[in-house]
Motif scaffolding. Structure first.
Motif, PDB file in Angstrom:
ATOM      1  N   UNK A 193      58.388  -0.259  93.194  1.00  0.00           N
ATOM      2  CA  UNK A 193      59.357  -0.611  94.201  1.00  0.00           C
ATOM      3  C   UNK A 193      60.353  -1.634  93.475  1.00  0.00           C
ATOM      4  N   UNK A 194      61.566  -0.909  92.959  1.00  0.00           N
ATOM      5  CA  UNK A 194      62.601  -1.910  92.271  1.00  0.00           C
ATOM      6  C   UNK A 194      63.178  -2.690  92.985  1.00  0.00           C
ATOM      7  N   UNK A 195      63.297  -3.968  92.407  1.00  0.00           N
ATOM      8  CA  UNK A 195      63.689  -5.109  93.069  1.00  0.00           C
ATOM      9  C   UNK A 195      65.035  -5.506  92.643  1.00  0.00           C
ATOM     10  N   UNK A 196      65.345  -5.924  91.371  1.00  0.00           N
ATOM     11  CA  UNK A 196      66.699  -6.082  90.944  1.00  0.00           C
ATOM     12  C   UNK A 196      66.686  -5.473  89.644  1.00  0.00           C
ATOM     13  N   UNK A 197      68.005  -4.791  89.738  1.00  0.00           N
ATOM     14  CA  UNK A 197      68.407  -4.032  88.422  1.00  0.00           C
ATOM     15  C   UNK A 197      67.669  -2.872  87.938  1.00  0.00           C
ATOM     16  N   UNK A 198      66.836  -2.493  88.864  1.00  0.00           N
ATOM     17  CA  UNK A 198      65.860  -1.159  88.528  1.00  0.00           C
ATOM     18  C   UNK A 198      64.292  -1.602  88.155  1.00  0.00           C
ATOM     19  N   UNK A 199      64.467  -3.118  87.842  1.00  0.00           N
ATOM     20  CA  UNK A 199      62.996  -3.565  87.639  1.00  0.00           C
ATOM     21  C   UNK A 199      62.379  -4.084  88.803  1.00  0.00           C
ATOM     22  N   UNK A 200      60.974  -4.027  88.687  1.00  0.00           N
ATOM     23  CA  UNK A 200      60.035  -4.610  89.823  1.00  0.00           C
ATOM     24  C   UNK A 200      59.739  -6.017  89.615  1.00  0.00           C
ATOM     25  N   UNK A 201      59.190  -6.541  90.619  1.00  0.00           N
ATOM     26  CA  UNK A 201      58.877  -7.871  90.561  1.00  0.00           C
ATOM     27  C   UNK A 201      57.978  -8.262  89.440  1.00  0.00           C
ATOM     28  N   UNK A 202      57.127  -7.160  89.100  1.00  0.00           N
ATOM     29  CA  UNK A 202      55.956  -7.488  87.974  1.00  0.00           C
ATOM     30  C   UNK A 202      56.773  -7.233  86.677  1.00  0.00           C
ATOM     31  N   UNK A 203      58.094  -6.386  86.895  1.00  0.00           N
ATOM     32  CA  UNK A 203      58.446  -6.506  85.412  1.00  0.00           C
ATOM     33  C   UNK A 203      59.212  -7.818  85.089  1.00  0.00           C
ATOM     34  N   UNK A 204      59.877  -8.351  86.183  1.00  0.00           N
ATOM     35  CA  UNK A 204      60.902  -9.530  86.000  1.00  0.00           C
ATOM     36  C   UNK A 204      59.774 -10.784  85.626  1.00  0.00           C
ATOM     37  N   UNK A 205      58.403 -10.677  86.224  1.00  0.00           N
ATOM     38  CA  UNK A 205      57.249 -11.595  85.817  1.00  0.00           C
ATOM     39  C   UNK A 205      57.082 -11.538  84.398  1.00  0.00           C
ATOM     40  N   UNK A 206      56.832 -10.458  83.824  1.00  0.00           N
ATOM     41  CA  UNK A 206      56.552 -10.160  82.490  1.00  0.00           C
ATOM     42  C   UNK A 206      57.390 -10.901  81.721  1.00  0.00           C
ATOM     43  N   UNK A 207      58.837 -10.574  82.052  1.00  0.00           N
ATOM     44  CA  UNK A 207      59.982 -10.933  81.302  1.00  0.00           C
ATOM     45  C   UNK A 207      60.044 -12.441  81.157  1.00  0.00           C
ATOM     46  N   UNK A 208      59.922 -13.207  82.513  1.00  0.00           N
ATOM     47  CA  UNK A 208      60.231 -14.510  82.439  1.00  0.00           C
ATOM     48  C   UNK A 208      58.983 -15.161  82.256  1.00  0.00           C
ATOM     49  N   UNK A 209      57.935 -14.763  82.236  1.00  0.00           N
ATOM     50  CA  UNK A 209      56.529 -15.478  81.800  1.00  0.00           C
ATOM     51  C   UNK A 209      56.643 -15.509  80.471  1.00  0.00           C
ATOM     52  N   UNK A 210      56.866 -14.285  79.666  1.00  0.00           N
ATOM     53  CA  UNK A 210      56.950 -14.307  78.095  1.00  0.00           C
ATOM     54  C   UNK A 210      57.957 -15.321  77.715  1.00  0.00           C
ATOM     55  N   UNK A 211      59.162 -15.566  78.425  1.00  0.00           N
ATOM     56  CA  UNK A 211      60.123 -16.716  78.007  1.00  0.00           C
ATOM     57  C   UNK A 211      59.168 -18.053  78.208  1.00  0.00           C
ATOM     58  N   UNK A 212      58.405 -18.277  79.117  1.00  0.00           N
ATOM     59  CA  UNK A 212      57.654 -19.336  79.363  1.00  0.00           C
ATOM     60  C   UNK A 212      56.773 -19.887  78.244  1.00  0.00           C
ATOM     61  N   UNK A 213      55.962 -18.822  77.931  1.00  0.00           N
ATOM     62  CA  UNK A 213      55.155 -18.883  76.736  1.00  0.00           C
ATOM     63  C   UNK A 213      56.064 -19.307  75.481  1.00  0.00           C
ATOM     64  N   UNK A 214      57.288 -19.148  75.319  1.00  0.00           N
ATOM     65  CA  UNK A 214      57.983 -19.646  73.972  1.00  0.00           C
ATOM     66  C   UNK A 214      58.144 -21.215  74.521  1.00  0.00           C
ATOM     67  N   UNK A 215      58.592 -21.467  75.639  1.00  0.00           N
ATOM     68  CA  UNK A 215      58.929 -22.763  75.948  1.00  0.00           C
ATOM     69  C   UNK A 215      57.530 -23.517  75.585  1.00  0.00           C
ATOM     70  N   UNK A 216      56.553 -23.119  76.573  1.00  0.00           N
ATOM     71  CA  UNK A 216      55.429 -23.763  76.239  1.00  0.00           C
ATOM     72  C   UNK A 216      55.048 -24.077  74.499  1.00  0.00           C
ATOM     73  N   UNK A 217      55.235 -23.024  73.767  1.00  0.00           N
ATOM     74  CA  UNK A 217      54.930 -23.234  72.383  1.00  0.00           C
ATOM     75  C   UNK A 217      55.981 -24.142  71.794  1.00  0.00           C
ATOM     76  N   UNK A 218      57.250 -24.287  72.343  1.00  0.00           N
ATOM     77  CA  UNK A 218      58.204 -25.176  71.722  1.00  0.00           C
ATOM     78  C   UNK A 218      57.547 -26.661  72.113  1.00  0.00           C
ATOM     79  N   UNK A 219      57.142 -26.921  72.983  1.00  0.00           N
ATOM     80  CA  UNK A 219      56.575 -27.934  73.780  1.00  0.00           C
ATOM     81  C   UNK A 219      55.487 -28.613  72.797  1.00  0.00           C
ATOM     82  N   UNK A 220      54.603 -27.458  72.457  1.00  0.00           N
ATOM     83  CA  UNK A 220      53.353 -28.054  71.506  1.00  0.00           C
ATOM     84  C   UNK A 220      53.941 -28.536  70.163  1.00  0.00           C
ATOM     85  N   UNK A 221      55.075 -27.940  69.592  1.00  0.00           N
ATOM     86  CA  UNK A 221      55.688 -28.080  68.442  1.00  0.00           C
ATOM     87  C   UNK A 221      56.341 -29.436  68.482  1.00  0.00           C
ATOM     88  N   UNK A 222      56.879 -29.940  69.394  1.00  0.00           N
ATOM     89  CA  UNK A 222      57.880 -31.032  69.717  1.00  0.00           C
ATOM     90  C   UNK A 222      57.348 -32.526  69.407  1.00  0.00           C
TER      91      UNK A 222
END
Length: 158
Positions: free
Chosen positions: A129-158
């Protein structure tokens, strides 16, 4: 930015994704089982973020909690990637929530139709079920959650 700012950004990101999921559910987008699985690590990341902000520098909260937040975000990203592959028929998903029908035999026919029984309608995990720009909610969650991993890792290094 400080460690607290990165933690706040990451935890707020998980909170926003979780709130968005509940909002779309309230608007009629019923979640499948794998959609629900993706919510738990976000909830854990929010709690981890709150603990990291409440316990700065105490009990190794400085690095340990941001690393746990990264693990939570990576977990939901992994589930979302798996769900995305199931939706696109790249690989087989759990029989309990896909169109294979192996575990669906115990359901009455009415349970598979919206409004056909008192139970909520079954939402299959492999329906694309495409949600936005041909991507599903699961696709968006994968992308945005991967970005959050980077933010969390940056927090660990700060």
């Amino acid at each position: 930015m400080t460690r607290a700012a990165f933690v706040l950004l990451a935890a707020t990101g998980s909170f926003a994704l979780l709130a968005g999921a509940f909002l779309f559910q309230a608007l009629g987008w019923a979640p499948c089982a794998m959609c629900l699985w993706q919510r738990w690590p976000h909830a854990a990341a929010v709690v981890i973020g709150a603990l990291a902000l409440a316990l700065p520098g105490r009990l190794a909260a400085g690095r340990v909690l941001p690393l746990l937040g990264a693990l939570a975000a990576a977990t939901t990203a992994g589930i979302a990637v798996f769900h995305s592959g199931v939706e696109r028929k790249w690989w087989q998903g759990p029989a309990s929530c896909t169109g294979s029908g192996e575990d669906l035999s115990s359901l009455a026919g009415g349970a598979l139709l919206p409004g056909g029984s008192d139970a909520p309608a079954l939402v299959l995990c492999d329906s694309l079920t495409p949600f936005l720009f041909g991507l599903t909610m699961a696709n968006w969650n994968a992308l945005l959650s991967a970005l959050l991993v980077l933010v969390w890792l940056r927090a660990a290094r700060a």
